[in-house]
Design a protein around this motif. Structure first.
Motif, PDB file in Angstrom:
ATOM      1  N   ASP A 174       0.837  -1.212   0.000  1.00 22.51           N
ATOM      2  CA  ASP A 174       0.000   0.000   0.000  1.00 22.51           C
ATOM      3  C   ASP A 174       0.866   1.253   0.000  1.00 22.51           C
ATOM      4  O   ASP A 174       0.624   2.188  -0.766  1.00 22.51           O
ATOM      5  CB  ASP A 174      -0.908   0.052   1.234  1.00 22.51           C
ATOM      6  CG  ASP A 174      -2.168  -0.785   1.103  1.00 22.51           C
ATOM      7  OD1 ASP A 174      -2.581  -1.094  -0.037  1.00 22.51           O
ATOM      8  OD2 ASP A 174      -2.753  -1.110   2.155  1.00 22.51           O
ATOM      9  N   GLN A 175       1.858   1.266   0.876  1.00 24.50           N
ATOM     10  CA  GLN A 175       2.739   2.434   1.009  1.00 24.50           C
ATOM     11  C   GLN A 175       3.445   2.740  -0.309  1.00 24.50           C
ATOM     12  O   GLN A 175       3.487   3.890  -0.750  1.00 24.50           O
ATOM     13  CB  GLN A 175       3.760   2.191   2.133  1.00 24.50           C
ATOM     14  CG  GLN A 175       4.766   3.300   2.312  1.00 24.50           C
ATOM     15  CD  GLN A 175       4.147   4.629   2.704  1.00 24.50           C
ATOM     16  OE1 GLN A 175       3.141   4.676   3.392  1.00 24.50           O
ATOM     17  NE2 GLN A 175       4.747   5.712   2.247  1.00 24.50           N
ATOM     18  N   MET A 176       3.996   1.727  -0.961  1.00 26.08           N
ATOM     19  CA  MET A 176       4.704   1.939  -2.228  1.00 26.08           C
ATOM     20  C   MET A 176       3.756   2.407  -3.329  1.00 26.08           C
ATOM     21  O   MET A 176       4.066   3.325  -4.076  1.00 26.08           O
ATOM     22  CB  MET A 176       5.431   0.657  -2.651  1.00 26.08           C
ATOM     23  CG  MET A 176       6.649   0.352  -1.821  1.00 26.08           C
ATOM     24  SD  MET A 176       7.574  -1.072  -2.429  1.00 26.08           S
ATOM     25  CE  MET A 176       6.749  -2.418  -1.582  1.00 26.08           C
ATOM     26  N   VAL A 177       2.595   1.760  -3.413  1.00 20.17           N
ATOM     27  CA  VAL A 177       1.624   2.082  -4.459  1.00 20.17           C
ATOM     28  C   VAL A 177       1.078   3.501  -4.281  1.00 20.17           C
ATOM     29  O   VAL A 177       0.925   4.246  -5.247  1.00 20.17           O
ATOM     30  CB  VAL A 177       0.485   1.033  -4.480  1.00 20.17           C
ATOM     31  CG1 VAL A 177      -0.689   1.494  -5.315  1.00 20.17           C
ATOM     32  CG2 VAL A 177       1.005  -0.311  -4.983  1.00 20.17           C
ATOM     33  N   GLN A 178       0.797   3.870  -3.031  1.00 20.44           N
ATOM     34  CA  GLN A 178       0.182   5.181  -2.769  1.00 20.44           C
ATOM     35  C   GLN A 178       1.184   6.333  -2.810  1.00 20.44           C
ATOM     36  O   GLN A 178       0.798   7.460  -3.094  1.00 20.44           O
ATOM     37  CB  GLN A 178      -0.537   5.168  -1.403  1.00 20.44           C
ATOM     38  CG  GLN A 178      -1.660   4.161  -1.304  1.00 20.44           C
ATOM     39  CD  GLN A 178      -2.729   4.322  -2.375  1.00 20.44           C
ATOM     40  OE1 GLN A 178      -3.062   5.420  -2.783  1.00 20.44           O
ATOM     41  NE2 GLN A 178      -3.263   3.208  -2.855  1.00 20.44           N
ATOM     42  N   SER A 179       2.453   6.067  -2.543  1.00 20.11           N
ATOM     43  CA  SER A 179       3.414   7.168  -2.458  1.00 20.11           C
ATOM     44  C   SER A 179       4.180   7.429  -3.757  1.00 20.11           C
ATOM     45  O   SER A 179       5.004   8.333  -3.818  1.00 20.11           O
ATOM     46  CB  SER A 179       4.393   6.932  -1.303  1.00 20.11           C
ATOM     47  OG  SER A 179       5.132   5.759  -1.510  1.00 20.11           O
ATOM     48  N   ASN A 180       3.895   6.672  -4.809  1.00 18.40           N
ATOM     49  CA  ASN A 180       4.554   6.877  -6.100  1.00 18.40           C
ATOM     50  C   ASN A 180       3.510   6.980  -7.204  1.00 18.40           C
ATOM     51  O   ASN A 180       2.657   6.111  -7.317  1.00 18.40           O
ATOM     52  CB  ASN A 180       5.502   5.713  -6.397  1.00 18.40           C
ATOM     53  CG  ASN A 180       6.631   5.627  -5.395  1.00 18.40           C
ATOM     54  OD1 ASN A 180       7.529   6.462  -5.389  1.00 18.40           O
ATOM     55  ND2 ASN A 180       6.580   4.629  -4.526  1.00 18.40           N
ATOM     56  N   ALA A 181       3.591   8.027  -8.012  1.00 18.86           N
ATOM     57  CA  ALA A 181       2.628   8.202  -9.104  1.00 18.86           C
ATOM     58  C   ALA A 181       2.655   7.004 -10.045  1.00 18.86           C
ATOM     59  O   ALA A 181       1.618   6.516 -10.477  1.00 18.86           O
ATOM     60  CB  ALA A 181       2.909   9.491  -9.869  1.00 18.86           C
ATOM     61  N   ILE A 182       3.863   6.515 -10.344  1.00 21.02           N
ATOM     62  CA  ILE A 182       4.011   5.323 -11.185  1.00 21.02           C
ATOM     63  C   ILE A 182       4.932   4.357 -10.448  1.00 21.02           C
ATOM     64  O   ILE A 182       6.093   4.671 -10.182  1.00 21.02           O
ATOM     65  CB  ILE A 182       4.585   5.662 -12.571  1.00 21.02           C
ATOM     66  CG1 ILE A 182       3.691   6.678 -13.286  1.00 21.02           C
ATOM     67  CG2 ILE A 182       4.743   4.387 -13.412  1.00 21.02           C
ATOM     68  CD1 ILE A 182       4.274   7.219 -14.582  1.00 21.02           C
ATOM     69  N   MET A 183       4.388   3.201 -10.096  1.00 26.37           N
ATOM     70  CA  MET A 183       5.133   2.192  -9.332  1.00 26.37           C
ATOM     71  C   MET A 183       5.137   0.887 -10.110  1.00 26.37           C
ATOM     72  O   MET A 183       4.083   0.423 -10.546  1.00 26.37           O
ATOM     73  CB  MET A 183       4.453   2.000  -7.965  1.00 26.37           C
ATOM     74  CG  MET A 183       5.172   1.056  -7.047  1.00 26.37           C
ATOM     75  SD  MET A 183       6.722   1.761  -6.465  1.00 26.37           S
ATOM     76  CE  MET A 183       7.654   0.271  -6.187  1.00 26.37           C
ATOM     77  N   VAL A 184       6.323   0.307 -10.276  1.00 27.70           N
ATOM     78  CA  VAL A 184       6.466  -0.942 -11.018  1.00 27.70           C
ATOM     79  C   VAL A 184       7.067  -2.002 -10.097  1.00 27.70           C
ATOM     80  O   VAL A 184       8.160  -1.810  -9.554  1.00 27.70           O
ATOM     81  CB  VAL A 184       7.381  -0.763 -12.254  1.00 27.70           C
ATOM     82  CG1 VAL A 184       7.474  -2.067 -13.041  1.00 27.70           C
ATOM     83  CG2 VAL A 184       6.888   0.375 -13.142  1.00 27.70           C
ATOM     84  N   PHE A 185       6.346  -3.097  -9.926  1.00 29.44           N
ATOM     85  CA  PHE A 185       6.869  -4.267  -9.223  1.00 29.44           C
ATOM     86  C   PHE A 185       7.407  -5.180 -10.309  1.00 29.44           C
ATOM     87  O   PHE A 185       6.662  -5.596 -11.202  1.00 29.44           O
ATOM     88  CB  PHE A 185       5.767  -4.948  -8.409  1.00 29.44           C
ATOM     89  CG  PHE A 185       5.281  -4.086  -7.272  1.00 29.44           C
ATOM     90  CD1 PHE A 185       5.860  -4.191  -6.018  1.00 29.44           C
ATOM     91  CD2 PHE A 185       4.267  -3.169  -7.455  1.00 29.44           C
ATOM     92  CE1 PHE A 185       5.431  -3.391  -4.969  1.00 29.44           C
ATOM     93  CE2 PHE A 185       3.835  -2.356  -6.418  1.00 29.44           C
ATOM     94  CZ  PHE A 185       4.413  -2.476  -5.166  1.00 29.44           C
ATOM     95  N   MET A 186       8.706  -5.459 -10.259  1.00 31.59           N
ATOM     96  CA  MET A 186       9.348  -6.156 -11.374  1.00 31.59           C
ATOM     97  C   MET A 186      10.490  -7.039 -10.882  1.00 31.59           C
ATOM     98  O   MET A 186      10.851  -7.000  -9.704  1.00 31.59           O
ATOM     99  CB  MET A 186       9.879  -5.127 -12.372  1.00 31.59           C
ATOM    100  CG  MET A 186      10.914  -4.163 -11.776  1.00 31.59           C
ATOM    101  SD  MET A 186      11.496  -2.927 -12.954  1.00 31.59           S
ATOM    102  CE  MET A 186      12.696  -3.903 -13.874  1.00 31.59           C
ATOM    103  N   LYS A 187      11.031  -7.808 -11.801  1.00 31.71           N
ATOM    104  CA  LYS A 187      12.227  -8.601 -11.521  1.00 31.71           C
ATOM    105  C   LYS A 187      13.420  -7.735 -11.913  1.00 31.71           C
ATOM    106  O   LYS A 187      13.571  -7.377 -13.074  1.00 31.71           O
ATOM    107  CB  LYS A 187      12.198  -9.906 -12.308  1.00 31.71           C
ATOM    108  CG  LYS A 187      11.078 -10.819 -11.857  1.00 31.71           C
ATOM    109  CD  LYS A 187      10.996 -12.077 -12.690  1.00 31.71           C
ATOM    110  CE  LYS A 187       9.849 -12.949 -12.208  1.00 31.71           C
ATOM    111  NZ  LYS A 187       9.634 -14.106 -13.095  1.00 31.71           N
ATOM    112  N   GLY A 188      14.224  -7.379 -10.911  1.00 32.15           N
ATOM    113  CA  GLY A 188      15.322  -6.454 -11.136  1.00 32.15           C
ATOM    114  C   GLY A 188      14.870  -5.036 -10.813  1.00 32.15           C
ATOM    115  O   GLY A 188      13.900  -4.835 -10.081  1.00 32.15           O
ATOM    116  N   ASN A 189      15.582  -4.064 -11.378  1.00 34.22           N
ATOM    117  CA  ASN A 189      15.202  -2.667 -11.177  1.00 34.22           C
ATOM    118  C   ASN A 189      15.330  -1.919 -12.489  1.00 34.22           C
ATOM    119  O   ASN A 189      15.731  -2.499 -13.486  1.00 34.22           O
ATOM    120  CB  ASN A 189      16.050  -2.027 -10.068  1.00 34.22           C
ATOM    121  CG  ASN A 189      17.535  -2.060 -10.393  1.00 34.22           C
ATOM    122  OD1 ASN A 189      17.964  -1.659 -11.472  1.00 34.22           O
ATOM    123  ND2 ASN A 189      18.327  -2.568  -9.470  1.00 34.22           N
TER     124      ASN A 189
END
Length: 107
Positions: A10-25
């Motif tokens: 929730d914290q990551m999704v709400q605090s970033n306009a565009i958030m990507v959960f991915m393998k690597g960075n």
């Protein structure tokens, strides 16, 4: 899903306009699908944050439950689940993704 894992997501999704959960960075994607997403967002020239699910098995599993979507990467824009690599490619090719991210970054 554990409440602490949900709170972290929730914290990551709400605090970033565009958030990507991915393998690597974003500097070193670890799979082709994650790389596709990074390349599209880079072409659009928009700021975005990433989280490497390979570094945290709880988030790797938790994000799949959070979105009810079985695959990685997962892209969130303004707290809303947008989709994975295939959906981003389709939206980009149709010209829709640019509009979505511009609106997200303007708000």
């Amino acid at each position: 899903m554990d409440a602490a894992v949900k709170d972290r997501i929730d914290q990551m999704v709400q605090s970033n306009a565009i958030m990507v959960f991915m393998k690597g960075n974003k500097l070193m994607p670890q799979c082709g699908f994650s790389n596709n997403v990074v390349q599209i967002l880079n072409v659009l020239g928009v700021p975005f944050e990433t989280f490497d699910v390979l570094a945290d098995p709880d988030i790797r599993q938790g994000i799949k439950e959070y979105s009810n979507w079985p695959t990685i990467p997962q892209v969130y824009v303004n707290g809303e689940f947008l989709g994975g690599s295939d959906i981003l490619i389709e939206m980009y090719q149709a010209g829709q993704l640019q509009e979505v991210v511009e609106v997200a970054l303007a708000s």
